[in-house]
Design a protein around this motif. Structure first.
Motif, PDB file in Angstrom:
ATOM      1  N   LYS A  92       0.892  -1.077   0.147  1.00 34.58           N
ATOM      2  CA  LYS A  92      -0.042  -0.120   0.053  1.00 34.58           C
ATOM      3  C   LYS A  92       0.870   0.832   0.012  1.00 34.58           C
ATOM      4  CE  LYS A  92      -3.986  -0.303   2.763  1.00 34.58           C
ATOM      5  NZ  LYS A  92      -4.100  -0.034   3.239  1.00 34.58           N
ATOM      6  N   PHE A  93       1.646   1.490   0.877  1.00 32.82           N
ATOM      7  CA  PHE A  93       2.745   2.345   0.854  1.00 32.82           C
ATOM      8  C   PHE A  93       3.362   2.542  -0.419  1.00 32.82           C
ATOM      9  CE2 PHE A  93       3.490   1.561   5.642  1.00 32.82           C
ATOM     10  CZ  PHE A  93       2.234   1.985   5.913  1.00 32.82           C
ATOM     11  N   SER A  94       4.132   1.452  -1.324  1.00 29.19           N
ATOM     12  CA  SER A  94       4.064   1.730  -2.419  1.00 29.19           C
ATOM     13  C   SER A  94       3.349   2.663  -3.572  1.00 29.19           C
ATOM     14  CB  SER A  94       4.920   0.650  -2.814  1.00 29.19           C
ATOM     15  OG  SER A  94       5.294  -0.952  -2.350  1.00 29.19           O
ATOM     16  N   TYR A 153       2.643   5.498  -3.114  1.00 28.90           N
ATOM     17  CA  TYR A 153       2.796   7.320  -2.788  1.00 28.90           C
ATOM     18  C   TYR A 153       4.719   7.398  -2.245  1.00 28.90           C
ATOM     19  CZ  TYR A 153      -2.020   5.719  -1.662  1.00 28.90           C
ATOM     20  OH  TYR A 153      -3.376   5.328  -1.803  1.00 28.90           O
ATOM     21  N   SER A 161       5.684   9.456  -0.624  1.00 26.38           N
ATOM     22  CA  SER A 161       6.026  10.005   1.169  1.00 26.38           C
ATOM     23  C   SER A 161       7.341   8.420   1.824  1.00 26.38           C
ATOM     24  CB  SER A 161       4.219   9.691   2.084  1.00 26.38           C
ATOM     25  OG  SER A 161       3.553  10.452   1.526  1.00 26.38           O
ATOM     26  N   VAL A 210       8.966   6.801   4.089  1.00 22.43           N
ATOM     27  CA  VAL A 210       8.661   5.247   5.093  1.00 22.43           C
ATOM     28  C   VAL A 210       9.302   5.155   5.872  1.00 22.43           C
ATOM     29  CG1 VAL A 210       8.384   2.914   4.244  1.00 22.43           C
ATOM     30  CG2 VAL A 210       7.472   4.522   2.478  1.00 22.43           C
ATOM     31  N   SER A 269       6.631   0.759  -6.940  1.00 19.92           N
ATOM     32  CA  SER A 269       6.288   1.791  -6.947  1.00 19.92           C
ATOM     33  C   SER A 269       6.746   2.858  -8.317  1.00 19.92           C
ATOM     34  CB  SER A 269       7.261   2.625  -5.652  1.00 19.92           C
ATOM     35  OG  SER A 269       8.384   2.986  -6.650  1.00 19.92           O
ATOM     36  N   LEU A 321       4.983   7.550   6.542  1.00 22.10           N
ATOM     37  CA  LEU A 321       5.008   6.239   7.284  1.00 22.10           C
ATOM     38  C   LEU A 321       5.446   4.885   7.326  1.00 22.10           C
ATOM     39  CD1 LEU A 321       3.517   6.230   3.210  1.00 22.10           C
ATOM     40  CD2 LEU A 321       1.926   6.524   4.535  1.00 22.10           C
TER      41      LEU A 321
END
Length: 632
Positions: A336-338, A340, A342, A344, A365, A485
């Motif tokens: 899920k973080f990939s 965006y 922002s 980490v 990403s 994140l």
């Protein structure tokens, strides 16, 4: 403006040409009305607007071809045109004069066969047509044959004139010729541009001469090195340029040089000179040279680019071997973080796979095609940490490289930089890092210019950063910037379900690597692996399996293969210790320290079936010391 423009000297030709173009669907031809100087002005305008070929007739053609630097095609007066116009003069008893430029009056011989009293009057460039006509009138000639110019002037002067007109066939023939010229011209231009692009964008200076030492080719690199404009050099003899230096004499002598070091003016170069021989005759030479300094810089750039190509993330989420729910949750969060950009922060003990997750985030990403630059902050010496992160310019400090050096942030532009063990950064460097993250720009050491950056930051730590903030060893504002994140990877001890799939994965890898045939693990070996305390997490487990594969001499790895190469440690709560070895019982009668030691050694010795090696391993003493203490 179309690529081909037809300048029509008279209205009838204009209309005829327009009809012809429409009839045969010529897409790239435009017709313009213009006679003599008016036609020249129209031709100039057409070329300025992009025309590549011009078509015209008669005196207008003659004037245009003398002033334009593009191909000019003539609409010729064919024999058919002459015959078509002769009908007007058949049976004519009055004397005639055919007036015009050579390209108009070449039908004179045919007319002379029909009309005996005919005179030919050539008009040279710049001569007055009216004066020529008046001269003929003075000789008793009052009927004329000529082009549109002669026709118009005769009408003004009140004399009869039969105009030699060009028919459709002549016009179409000229159009077809113009299109052939245009096609060949485009091909030649394309070939010339390709050739010059090749010559101008190589890293070498190139000079080509003919048999008279005239310069035929002089590219932009030669211009830069020698300081001579190539437009000025081409066509001149090479010996005029003394700034070439002593190597000029070798070129004039047609001496063959291959990668020789010479000086051209003030520039040190590697130079090759190849004479062009045709049938044993010298037809000039081709000289190729390169600035040695630029060559060295180019090599540096190539090395840097090769290093950049090495900045790749090799792993994806499918590379993460797991079975536990804990790891499945980590992967779901990381995926899920990939999506965006922002920052980490990945937290977890050493060896749990933080960089594996960082690489997987990169490959998932939108930055997957950019560089992935990983750097371990703990491995950087304090003295060079800033220069490695942010780069430096030439002369920034003693020992700095010439031309300076890009830092890892610059190398990660358009990609991801992975800062492992970020907790180990000195507090002052943390301040500079904070500014880079906030402003998305860096300033090299010793420089006064900022360099904009497009980079995503992924950090990892095995320490409690919040606790470090309380202790004043980590900046609070930096923590807030890097953990937008964040997720935590649990140690191997908290996800036992992963151990069995991991050991089988590592077993297969190292059996392939060392060409060994091992089917698996004995039950005692597997039980041992499940209760082992992996302080180094996956990294330690991987090392254990590799060592076991190397030393195993059977088809199954036994417990002995695993514990023979490590100072194994079983979790205290899982250790099986006989009741007679409990500390309380050993010391319940308040013995002396010497008796406690003797009882404890005996207890461990009996617990391990009187194995000397295992007893020594647990007590961390050698065999001699053990026997000495047991004999007391």
């Amino acid at each position: 403006m179309k690529e081909v423009v037809l300048i029509a000297p008279y209205e009838k030709m204009y209309q005829l040409s327009v009809d012809l173009i429409s009839q045969h669907d010529y897409k790239n031809i435009e017709v313009v009305r213009g006679d003599l100087q008016e036609g020249v002005r129209a031709a100039y305008k057409a070329v300025d607007c992009g025309a590549k070929v011009v078509i015209s007739r008669g005196g207008t053609f003659t004037l245009i071809k003398d002033v334009l630097n593009v191909p000019v095609v003539e609409i010729q007066t064919s024999a058919y045109d002459v015959i078509a116009n002769i009908k007007h003069i058949v049976g004519q008893n009055e004397p005639l004069a055919i007036i015009g430029h050579n390209n108009i009056i070449y039908g004179y011989d045919l007319i002379k066969e029909i009309v005996k009293k005919v005179k030919k009057v050539d008009i040279e460039r710049g001569e007055s047509v009216a004066q020529k006509i008046k001269g003929c009138v003075a000789e008793g000639v009052h009927v004329f044959i000529g082009d549109a110019v002669v026709n118009n002037i005769c009408k003004e002067l009140g004399y009869t004139c039969y105009m030699l007109e060009s028919g459709q066939d002549a016009i179409r023939s000229a159009i077809e010729e113009a299109n052939r010229i245009l096609m060949v011209s485009k091909y030649e231009i394309e070939r010339s541009k390709r050739y010059m692009a090749l010559i101008d964008y190589v890293h070498d200076g190139v000079i080509a001469t003919d048999e008279k030492n005239r310069i035929l080719l002089f590219n932009s690199v030669a211009q830069e090195i020698l300081g001579i404009l190539k437009e000025y050099a081409i066509g001149r003899k090479i010996q005029e340029f003394t700034q070439i230096g002593s190597v000029l004499e070798e070129i004039l002598q047609s001496k063959t040089l291959i990668d020789e070091v010479r000086k051209l003016g003030d520039t040190q170069v590697t130079i090759s000179n190849i004479p062009i021989m045709v049938n044993d005759e010298n037809k000039g030479s081709v000289t190729v040279f390169q600035d040695i300094t630029k060559l060295q810089n180019l090599e540096k750039e190539v090395r840097i680019k090769m290093v950049e190509k090495g900045f790749v993330a090799k792993h994806t989420f499918s590379s993460i071997i797991h079975k536990s729910n804990e790891m499945e949750h980590c992967i779901t969060v990381a995926k899920k973080f990939s999506r965006y950009d922002s920052s980490v922060l990945i937290e977890g003990s050493s060896g749990v796979g933080k960089e594996l997750f960082a690489q997987s985030i990169h490959n998932e990403s939108r930055r997957r095609t950019g560089p992935f630059v990983a750097i371990n902050c703990a491995a950087l010496p304090r003295s060079i940490i800033e220069s490695e992160l942010f780069g430096y310019v030439e002369g920034a400090f003693t020992g700095s490289k010439k031309k300076g050096k890009a830092g890892v942030f610059e190398l990660a532009h358009k990609g991801i930089i992975f800062l492992d063990e970020i907790s180990e950064l000195p507090i002052d460097v943390q301040g500079r890092l904070l500014r880079v993250i906030q402003e998305r720009e860096i300033m090299r050491l010793g420089d006064n210019k900022v360099i904009p950056l497009d980079v995503r930051i992924v950090c990892a730590t095995n320490r409690n950063l919040k606790e470090m903030v309380k202790q004043g060893t980590f900046r609070r504002d930096l923590l807030y910037r890097i953990n937008t994140l964040s997720f935590y990877i649990p140690p191997l001890s908290q996800r036992k379900d992963d151990i069995d799939v991991m050991v089988l994965h590592f077993l297969k890898r190292y059996c392939n690597k060392y060409s060994k045939k091992i089917d698996g693990f004995t039950k005692s070996a597997m039980d041992y692996l499940m209760i082992y305390d992996y302080e180094g997490n996956i990294r330690e487990l991987q090392g254990m399996i590799e060592r076991a594969v190397i030393i195993c001499e059977d088809t199954m790895i036994k417990k002995y293969d695993l514990e023979n190469n490590v100072n194994y440690k079983i979790k205290k709560q899982e250790q099986i210790v006989p009741q007679d070895c409990m500390l309380g019982e050993i010391a319940q009668d308040l013995p002396s320290l010497k008796d406690i030691e003797k009882r404890y050694i005996s207890c461990i010795y009996n617990m391990n079936q009187k194995s000397t090696s295992k007893t020594c391993e647990i007590l961390k003493i050698d065999r001699t010391t053990l026997w000495r203490k047991m004999k007391k």
